[in-house]
Design a protein around this motif. Structure first.
Motif, PDB file in Angstrom:
ATOM      1  N   ARG A 144       0.859  -1.227  -0.149  1.00 41.68           N
ATOM      2  CA  ARG A 144      -0.066   0.068  -0.087  1.00 41.68           C
ATOM      3  C   ARG A 144       0.854   1.389   0.097  1.00 41.68           C
ATOM      4  O   ARG A 144       1.772   1.351   0.672  1.00 41.68           O
ATOM      5  CB  ARG A 144      -1.027  -0.078   1.290  1.00 41.68           C
ATOM      6  N   ARG A 145       0.572   2.274  -0.889  1.00 35.80           N
ATOM      7  CA  ARG A 145       1.341   3.543  -0.848  1.00 35.80           C
ATOM      8  C   ARG A 145       0.724   4.622  -0.733  1.00 35.80           C
ATOM      9  O   ARG A 145      -0.750   4.726  -0.919  1.00 35.80           O
ATOM     10  CB  ARG A 145       2.193   3.300  -2.306  1.00 35.80           C
ATOM     11  N   SER A 146       1.201   5.738  -1.352  1.00 33.45           N
ATOM     12  CA  SER A 146       0.558   7.089  -1.367  1.00 33.45           C
ATOM     13  C   SER A 146       0.711   7.612  -2.828  1.00 33.45           C
ATOM     14  O   SER A 146       1.542   7.204  -3.694  1.00 33.45           O
ATOM     15  CB  SER A 146       1.440   8.175  -0.483  1.00 33.45           C
ATOM     16  N   ILE A 147      -0.646   8.309  -3.106  1.00 37.65           N
ATOM     17  CA  ILE A 147      -0.826   8.676  -4.418  1.00 37.65           C
ATOM     18  C   ILE A 147      -1.128  10.272  -4.361  1.00 37.65           C
ATOM     19  O   ILE A 147      -1.852  10.725  -3.319  1.00 37.65           O
ATOM     20  CB  ILE A 147      -1.897   7.787  -5.123  1.00 37.65           C
ATOM     21  N   VAL A 148      -0.862  10.990  -5.515  1.00 37.73           N
ATOM     22  CA  VAL A 148      -1.225  12.301  -5.426  1.00 37.73           C
ATOM     23  C   VAL A 148      -1.659  12.393  -6.656  1.00 37.73           C
ATOM     24  O   VAL A 148      -1.288  11.987  -7.636  1.00 37.73           O
ATOM     25  CB  VAL A 148       0.157  13.504  -5.360  1.00 37.73           C
ATOM     26  N   VAL A 149      -2.941  13.241  -6.513  1.00 38.17           N
ATOM     27  CA  VAL A 149      -3.745  13.557  -8.022  1.00 38.17           C
ATOM     28  C   VAL A 149      -3.810  15.170  -7.856  1.00 38.17           C
ATOM     29  O   VAL A 149      -3.847  15.826  -7.099  1.00 38.17           O
ATOM     30  CB  VAL A 149      -5.007  12.975  -7.744  1.00 38.17           C
TER      31      VAL A 149
END
Length: 132
Positions: free
Chosen positions: A2-7
């Motif tokens: 599980r990771r981080s995401i920037v939109v």
């Protein structure tokens, strides 16, 4: 994994939809949504924040996607090299796809809308075929 995401996308409605899609997928443990690319750049350049994935629109006011890429590449090459960047755009211009290939940090070029299947590929670090 599980990771981080920037939109980063200036379309508020798209931001809400993609945010719900990301939340419902369970593929990422942290999501950060920005409509202002300058705020997103400041966030991504912060020493404490190293996003795993960035979904980046090209056509935005103030700081477009290309300018964002140039600034993050020049100001923080470590983040640029270690973050998987995917361009997610409504652009249909072949020149944009070709230009995206000149950025080694860009892992894929996606035409909107993004699908659950594409989000899964992104979550697992798979390259995206520009034909998608």
């Amino acid at each position: 994994m599980r990771r981080s995401i920037v939109v980063i996308d200036d379309d508020e409605i798209y931001k809400i939809i993609i945010g719900k899609m990301i939340s419902n997928s369970g593929l990422f443990d942290r999501e950060y949504l920005f409509t202002d690319s300058r705020e997103a750049l400041e966030f991504c350049l912060n020493e404490a924040v190293k996003p795993d994935v960035i979904l980046l629109d090209l056509n935005m006011p103030h700081l477009d996607g290309w300018e964002f890429l140039d600034k993050i590449k020049d100001s923080c090459p470590h983040t640029y090299c270690q973050t998987e960047i995917y361009i997610v755009t409504s652009s249909i211009f072949a020149k944009d796809q070709e230009r995206a290939k000149t950025y080694e940090g860009v892992k894929g070029f996606i035409s909107k809308p993004i699908t659950k299947e594409l989000l899964e590929k992104i979550a697992f670090g798979n390259s995206i075929d520009p034909e998608n």
